[in-house]
Design an enzyme around this catalytic site. Sequence first.
Site, PDB file in Angstrom:
ATOM      1  N   THR A  33      28.310 -32.037  64.658  1.00 13.82           N
ATOM      2  CA  THR A  33      28.718 -31.737  63.277  1.00 13.82           C
ATOM      3  C   THR A  33      28.571 -30.252  62.990  1.00 13.82           C
ATOM      4  O   THR A  33      29.316 -29.704  62.169  1.00 13.82           O
ATOM      5  CB  THR A  33      27.899 -32.545  62.255  1.00 13.82           C
ATOM      6  OG1 THR A  33      26.502 -32.299  62.460  1.00 13.82           O
ATOM      7  CG2 THR A  33      28.167 -34.034  62.385  1.00 13.82           C
ATOM      8  N   PHE A  40      31.707 -39.557  62.421  1.00 17.05           N
ATOM      9  CA  PHE A  40      32.618 -40.649  62.087  1.00 17.05           C
ATOM     10  C   PHE A  40      31.894 -41.898  61.600  1.00 17.05           C
ATOM     11  O   PHE A  40      32.497 -42.780  61.014  1.00 17.05           O
ATOM     12  CB  PHE A  40      33.505 -40.979  63.296  1.00 17.05           C
ATOM     13  CG  PHE A  40      34.490 -39.890  63.623  1.00 17.05           C
ATOM     14  CD1 PHE A  40      35.715 -39.832  62.994  1.00 17.05           C
ATOM     15  CD2 PHE A  40      34.167 -38.905  64.533  1.00 17.05           C
ATOM     16  CE1 PHE A  40      36.622 -38.831  63.277  1.00 17.05           C
ATOM     17  CE2 PHE A  40      35.066 -37.886  64.822  1.00 17.05           C
ATOM     18  CZ  PHE A  40      36.302 -37.846  64.198  1.00 17.05           C
ATOM     19  N   HIS A 126      27.853 -43.154  75.861  1.00 15.08           N
ATOM     20  CA  HIS A 126      28.826 -43.816  74.992  1.00 15.08           C
ATOM     21  C   HIS A 126      30.263 -43.487  75.399  1.00 15.08           C
ATOM     22  O   HIS A 126      31.196 -43.786  74.666  1.00 15.08           O
ATOM     23  CB  HIS A 126      28.599 -43.431  73.523  1.00 15.08           C
ATOM     24  CG  HIS A 126      27.356 -44.012  72.942  1.00 15.08           C
ATOM     25  ND1 HIS A 126      26.843 -43.642  71.721  1.00 15.08           N
ATOM     26  CD2 HIS A 126      26.496 -44.954  73.420  1.00 15.08           C
ATOM     27  CE1 HIS A 126      25.722 -44.321  71.467  1.00 15.08           C
ATOM     28  NE2 HIS A 126      25.503 -45.122  72.492  1.00 15.08           N
ATOM     29  N   CYS A 134      41.961 -46.629  83.069  1.00 20.36           N
ATOM     30  CA  CYS A 134      42.391 -48.011  83.254  1.00 20.36           C
ATOM     31  C   CYS A 134      41.153 -48.897  83.317  1.00 20.36           C
ATOM     32  O   CYS A 134      40.193 -48.588  84.031  1.00 20.36           O
ATOM     33  CB  CYS A 134      43.204 -48.139  84.535  1.00 20.36           C
ATOM     34  SG  CYS A 134      43.596 -49.853  84.985  1.00 20.36           S
ATOM     35  N   CYS A 137      41.357 -50.495  87.369  1.00 21.42           N
ATOM     36  CA  CYS A 137      41.158 -49.664  88.561  1.00 21.42           C
ATOM     37  C   CYS A 137      40.473 -48.334  88.249  1.00 21.42           C
ATOM     38  O   CYS A 137      40.171 -47.571  89.164  1.00 21.42           O
ATOM     39  CB  CYS A 137      42.482 -49.417  89.275  1.00 21.42           C
ATOM     40  SG  CYS A 137      43.590 -48.239  88.440  1.00 21.42           S
ATOM     41  N   SER A 201      19.929 -39.649  65.099  1.00 26.89           N
ATOM     42  CA  SER A 201      19.141 -40.391  64.111  1.00 26.89           C
ATOM     43  C   SER A 201      18.196 -41.385  64.769  1.00 26.89           C
ATOM     44  O   SER A 201      17.311 -41.938  64.118  1.00 26.89           O
ATOM     45  CB  SER A 201      20.069 -41.130  63.144  1.00 26.89           C
ATOM     46  OG  SER A 201      20.894 -42.041  63.861  1.00 26.89           O
ATOM     47  N   ASN A 225      16.265 -32.794  64.153  1.00 27.25           N
ATOM     48  CA  ASN A 225      17.303 -33.542  63.448  1.00 27.25           C
ATOM     49  C   ASN A 225      17.228 -33.189  61.965  1.00 27.25           C
ATOM     50  O   ASN A 225      16.141 -32.984  61.430  1.00 27.25           O
ATOM     51  CB  ASN A 225      17.114 -35.060  63.639  1.00 27.25           C
ATOM     52  CG  ASN A 225      18.337 -35.851  63.235  1.00 27.25           C
ATOM     53  OD1 ASN A 225      19.424 -35.610  63.757  1.00 27.25           O
ATOM     54  ND2 ASN A 225      18.177 -36.780  62.314  1.00 27.25           N
TER      55      ASN A 225
END
Length: 251
Positions: A33, A40, A126, A134, A137, A201, A225
């Site tokens: 950010t 998001f 993530h 794909c 494969c 977070s 943070n």
Amino acid sequence: MDCNSPEQIAEQLIEMIDHSDHVIAFTGAGISTESGIPDFRSPDGLWSQMEPIMFDDFISDEATRLEDWRRRFIQNEEFLKAEPNEGHMALVRLEKRGKLVSTITQNIDGLHQRSGLDPHNVIEIHGNGTFATCLDCHAEMTLADARSHIEAKGTSPKCPHCGGIVKTAIINFGQAMPEAEMMQAMRLSGDCDLFIVLGSSLVVYPAAGLPQIAKQHGARLVIINRDPTPLDQLADLSIQHEIGSIMKRIV
């Protein structure tokens, strides 16, 4: 331990780094950010304005696949506008000093690789939203090729090699975490002597368990943070501050 002055914070962090040999960085949305990429998942973020797309629905329904692609193209436009910030570049400096062993990230924007970190030392638990793969494969496809296919044919792209479903290389809701990456992240967390959290977070598991693994194996824990996290009381140094203003002093 809490402290307020960026200079004092940096001094303590530098001392901890100087006395460490195997540093692991763990990054979340907060570091991105500061490069202008929206969170998001925030209350005003894109995903809060619409239902999340589940992995099983992506697999089973063509209309859902097209909607997922639409969202990912919007997201990638934000990624392309962003540049690595002071937090990213500080990690590059630590890697060049031989202090930073690996960067484990929840982010999917590719900014760590663009900053100059060795891609082999970046573990994306993530996934990555800057390219597609794909599901059968694992062949890669550029997002530009995927967009061209959708615009030309009106259907979601299929793998040109095996005909399998192509999807951005992101872990969707309901999709299994990448086993190899998670095992590597857990091993590195247990082997480090300093674990630095940057902009997470620490509420999304199993990723949020990595700082605990580090601490359980004797590492010191630093959390930087903007907002409090559930693990602040576990940290040796807890910093509620902008990441860049602290990390730019790390040379």
